[in-house]
Design a protein around this motif. Structure first.
Motif, mmCIF file in Angstrom:
data_model
loop_
_atom_site.group_PDB
_atom_site.id
_atom_site.type_symbol
_atom_site.label_atom_id
_atom_site.label_comp_id
_atom_site.label_asym_id
_atom_site.label_seq_id
_atom_site.Cartn_x
_atom_site.Cartn_y
_atom_site.Cartn_z
ATOM 1 N N GLY A 137 0.781 -1.228 0.000
ATOM 2 C CA GLY A 137 0.000 0.000 0.000
ATOM 3 C C GLY A 137 0.809 1.271 0.000
ATOM 4 N N LEU A 138 2.053 1.190 -0.461
ATOM 5 C CA LEU A 138 2.951 2.345 -0.508
ATOM 6 C C LEU A 138 3.455 2.508 -1.935
ATOM 7 C CD1 LEU A 138 4.464 4.456 1.312
ATOM 8 C CD2 LEU A 138 6.260 2.744 1.592
ATOM 9 N N SER A 139 3.878 3.703 -2.292
ATOM 10 C CA SER A 139 4.496 3.938 -3.593
ATOM 11 C C SER A 139 6.016 3.853 -3.437
ATOM 12 C CB SER A 139 4.115 5.324 -4.117
ATOM 13 O OG SER A 139 4.746 5.598 -5.354
ATOM 14 N N PRO A 140 6.737 3.288 -4.411
ATOM 15 C CA PRO A 140 8.199 3.231 -4.316
ATOM 16 C C PRO A 140 8.787 4.603 -4.023
ATOM 17 C CG PRO A 140 7.459 1.908 -6.157
ATOM 18 C CD PRO A 140 6.251 2.634 -5.632
ATOM 19 N N ASP A 141 9.725 4.642 -3.062
ATOM 20 C CA ASP A 141 10.313 5.923 -2.676
ATOM 21 C C ASP A 141 11.814 5.887 -2.885
ATOM 22 O OD1 ASP A 141 10.828 4.164 -0.591
ATOM 23 O OD2 ASP A 141 10.353 5.574 1.001
ATOM 24 N N ILE A 142 12.569 6.566 -2.052
ATOM 25 C CA ILE A 142 14.042 6.682 -2.064
ATOM 26 C C ILE A 142 14.600 7.030 -3.452
ATOM 27 C CG2 ILE A 142 14.482 5.274 -0.019
ATOM 28 C CD1 ILE A 142 15.016 3.804 -3.493
ATOM 29 N N GLY A 143 13.795 7.704 -4.267
ATOM 30 C CA GLY A 143 14.251 8.043 -5.610
ATOM 31 C C GLY A 143 14.218 6.863 -6.560
ATOM 32 N N GLY A 144 13.572 5.784 -6.153
ATOM 33 C CA GLY A 144 13.499 4.609 -7.010
ATOM 34 C C GLY A 144 12.801 4.879 -8.330
ATOM 35 N N LEU A 145 11.786 5.738 -8.298
ATOM 36 C CA LEU A 145 11.067 6.040 -9.532
ATOM 37 C C LEU A 145 11.878 6.948 -10.452
ATOM 38 C CD1 LEU A 145 7.413 6.442 -8.210
ATOM 39 C CD2 LEU A 145 8.524 4.430 -9.201
ATOM 40 N N TRP A 146 12.807 7.714 -9.892
ATOM 41 C CA TRP A 146 13.754 8.469 -10.715
ATOM 42 C C TRP A 146 14.602 7.492 -11.527
ATOM 43 C CZ3 TRP A 146 15.363 12.940 -12.724
ATOM 44 C CH2 TRP A 146 16.706 13.082 -13.082
ATOM 45 N N LEU A 147 15.055 6.416 -10.887
ATOM 46 C CA LEU A 147 15.843 5.403 -11.576
ATOM 47 C C LEU A 147 14.985 4.619 -12.565
ATOM 48 C CD1 LEU A 147 17.724 4.079 -8.416
ATOM 49 C CD2 LEU A 147 18.707 5.513 -10.204
ATOM 50 N N TYR A 148 13.822 4.177 -12.114
ATOM 51 C CA TYR A 148 12.955 3.366 -12.971
ATOM 52 C C TYR A 148 12.456 4.148 -14.182
ATOM 53 C CZ TYR A 148 12.440 -0.648 -9.772
ATOM 54 O OH TYR A 148 12.637 -1.773 -9.009
ATOM 55 N N SER A 149 12.208 5.441 -14.017
ATOM 56 C CA SER A 149 11.681 6.232 -15.130
ATOM 57 C C SER A 149 12.702 6.401 -16.240
ATOM 58 C CB SER A 149 11.217 7.607 -14.633
ATOM 59 O OG SER A 149 12.318 8.402 -14.223
ATOM 60 N N ARG A 150 13.965 6.114 -15.968
ATOM 61 C CA ARG A 150 15.026 6.239 -16.960
ATOM 62 C C ARG A 150 15.511 4.894 -17.481
ATOM 63 N NH1 ARG A 150 13.844 10.331 -14.506
ATOM 64 N NH2 ARG A 150 14.332 12.423 -15.256
ATOM 65 N N ALA A 151 14.825 3.833 -17.119
ATOM 66 C CA ALA A 151 15.145 2.501 -17.626
ATOM 67 C C ALA A 151 14.630 2.351 -19.059
ATOM 68 C CB ALA A 151 14.523 1.438 -16.726
ATOM 69 N N PRO A 152 15.170 1.420 -19.832
ATOM 70 C CA PRO A 152 14.760 1.282 -21.236
ATOM 71 C C PRO A 152 13.272 0.966 -21.400
ATOM 72 C CG PRO A 152 16.745 0.003 -20.776
ATOM 73 C CD PRO A 152 16.220 0.472 -19.459
ATOM 74 N N GLY A 153 12.668 1.615 -22.386
ATOM 75 C CA GLY A 153 11.281 1.324 -22.703
ATOM 76 C C GLY A 153 10.369 1.450 -21.498
ATOM 77 N N ARG A 154 9.533 0.426 -21.316
ATOM 78 C CA ARG A 154 8.576 0.417 -20.208
ATOM 79 C C ARG A 154 9.007 -0.540 -19.096
ATOM 80 N NH1 ARG A 154 6.057 4.550 -19.418
ATOM 81 N NH2 ARG A 154 4.330 3.435 -18.414
ATOM 82 N N THR A 155 10.303 -0.863 -19.073
ATOM 83 C CA THR A 155 10.786 -1.815 -18.071
ATOM 84 C C THR A 155 10.674 -1.249 -16.660
ATOM 85 O OG1 THR A 155 13.080 -1.074 -18.371
ATOM 86 C CG2 THR A 155 12.340 -2.940 -19.713
ATOM 87 N N GLY A 156 10.815 0.069 -16.520
ATOM 88 C CA GLY A 156 10.674 0.675 -15.200
ATOM 89 C C GLY A 156 9.255 0.586 -14.687
ATOM 90 N N ALA A 157 8.283 0.796 -15.573
ATOM 91 C CA ALA A 157 6.885 0.663 -15.176
ATOM 92 C C ALA A 157 6.591 -0.783 -14.787
ATOM 93 C CB ALA A 157 5.963 1.101 -16.316
ATOM 94 N N PHE A 158 7.131 -1.710 -15.547
ATOM 95 C CA PHE A 158 6.973 -3.136 -15.210
ATOM 96 C C PHE A 158 7.508 -3.417 -13.802
ATOM 97 C CE2 PHE A 158 9.487 -7.065 -14.890
ATOM 98 C CZ PHE A 158 8.466 -8.013 -14.909
ATOM 99 N N ALA A 159 8.718 -2.965 -13.513
ATOM 100 C CA ALA A 159 9.344 -3.258 -12.222
ATOM 101 C C ALA A 159 8.606 -2.578 -11.072
ATOM 102 C CB ALA A 159 10.808 -2.822 -12.247
ATOM 103 N N ALA A 160 8.168 -1.341 -11.281
ATOM 104 C CA ALA A 160 7.495 -0.599 -10.207
ATOM 105 C C ALA A 160 6.121 -1.171 -9.886
ATOM 106 C CB ALA A 160 7.365 0.867 -10.595
#
Length: 351
Positions: free
Chosen positions: A145-168
């Protein structure tokens, strides 16, 4: 060799290398306010020590670098009405992430075994990020019930294609190959060679000590990139779920998407998707960390966070009662509320 005493994170200096070791192996080096304060102090001490050229962050024990934040403690703090103290804990953690990211000396991390949530913050903002055979790196927050924090979405948003959305959105555990492919790590060092690399770091710059460790292990994410982009390229979490259901050839990606989205908090999923979209347009890590604090404070006031921790960590029945219970019940207005200003603004201290 010089070292600190005590049972918390330790600082040891050998040659030109300062090593900060997380020392709570029974809890897979889970981090609470005390650990954040201790690592911050150790990092500052290492930077101030003129004899230190390189800083290494690692975790004790074979199970992992760090399983992330002490979420049982998070639940207790919320239940006790200590939401402001929880916000301060998170703020101090994010300040540490920023210090690691901007450290004037090279910072090496070894993300062995489980490296989750807050552990990713300590490992993946370093300047030289090592993964190994046992690495399982991920951001599992949507499951509680939490959103990824610690800047994780900054890292995931720069991953290739939609792989960051998949991981998050699926809370995927990523292998060494996946982490390298997605830009979350820099070097693969086989487990049997870790000690040799650490010894080399005592007298060599990380670029020299890690020379030759540029192999790309197999990556499930890279192999399934086409299906990931098709499914997770949709414009909402509800559409992602529908894309998975309609994928012409049922694939592992579709099955993972359907199972994972069904297990996670609908509200956390929708908030995470929006936060990831916003992170993609940000200009620096600090913007994302500031967003993380706002979103986290709203999550702390939403029933899904304590319920998710109860279901997965306390009672372990894996039967959370989400509120609301389905993705269709989460409105854009509900999501937007998580990005409204709340509490004290996050202020960063520089070197």
């Amino acid at each position: 060799m010089r070292s600190t005493a005590g049972t918390g994170p330790a600082l040891t200096v050998t040659g030109r290398l300062a090593t900060i070791t997380l020392r709570k192996p029974a809890a897979i080096n889970a981090i609470g306010p005390e650990e954040i304060d201790a690592v911050t102090a150790a990092l500052r001490a290492a930077v101030a020590d003129a004899s230190v050229a390189t800083i290494l962050i690692r975790g004790e024990g074979e199970r992992g670098f760090s399983a992330g934040g002490d979420i049982k403690r998070v639940r207790t703090m919320i239940a006790s009405g200590e939401v402001d103290a929880l916000a301060e804990f998170w703020a101090n953690e994010y300040r540490l992430n920023h210090l690691i990211d901007t450290c004037p000396k090279p910072v090496v991390s070894i993300a062995h075994g489980l490296t989750l949530g807050g552990g990713v913050g300590l490992a993946s903002h370093a300047s030289h990020r090592i993964v190994t055979d046992s690495t399982r790196l991920g951001m599992p927050e949507v499951l509680i019930g939490l959103s990824p924090d610690i800047g994780g979405l900054w890292l995931y948003s720069r991953a290739p294609g939609r792989t960051g959305a998949f991981a998050a959105l699926t809370a995927a555990h990523l292998s060494a190959g996946d982490a390298l492919y997605m830009g979350l790590a820099d070097h693969y060092v086989p487990h049997g060679e870790i000690d040799d690399v650490v010894e080399r770091l005592q007298y060599l710059h990380p670029a020299e000590a890690l020379e030759g460790f540029d192999a790309q292990p197999p990556s499930w994410v890279a192999d399934h990139r086409g299906a990931i982009d098709r499914v997770f390229g949709a414009n909402s979490v509800l559409e992602i779920l529908e894309s998975a259901r309609l994928l012409e050839e049922k694939s592992a990606v579709a099955e993972i998407a359907m199972a994972s989205l069904a297990a996670a908090s609908p509200t956390a999923l929708c908030v995470t998707y929006e936060a990831l979209c916003r992170a993609a347009n940000m200009h620096g890590l600090t913007e994302c960390l500031d967003q993380d604090l706002r979103v986290g404070q709203h999550c702390a006031r939403h029933p899904d966070l304590t319920e998710g921790i109860r279901a997965r960590v306390v009672d372990k029945d894996r039967k959370p009662n989400w509120c609301p219970p389905t993705l269709a019940d989460v409105s854009p207005v509900d999501v937007e509320r998580f990005f409204a200003p709340i509490g004290k603004p996050l202020r960063f201290s520089d070197w």
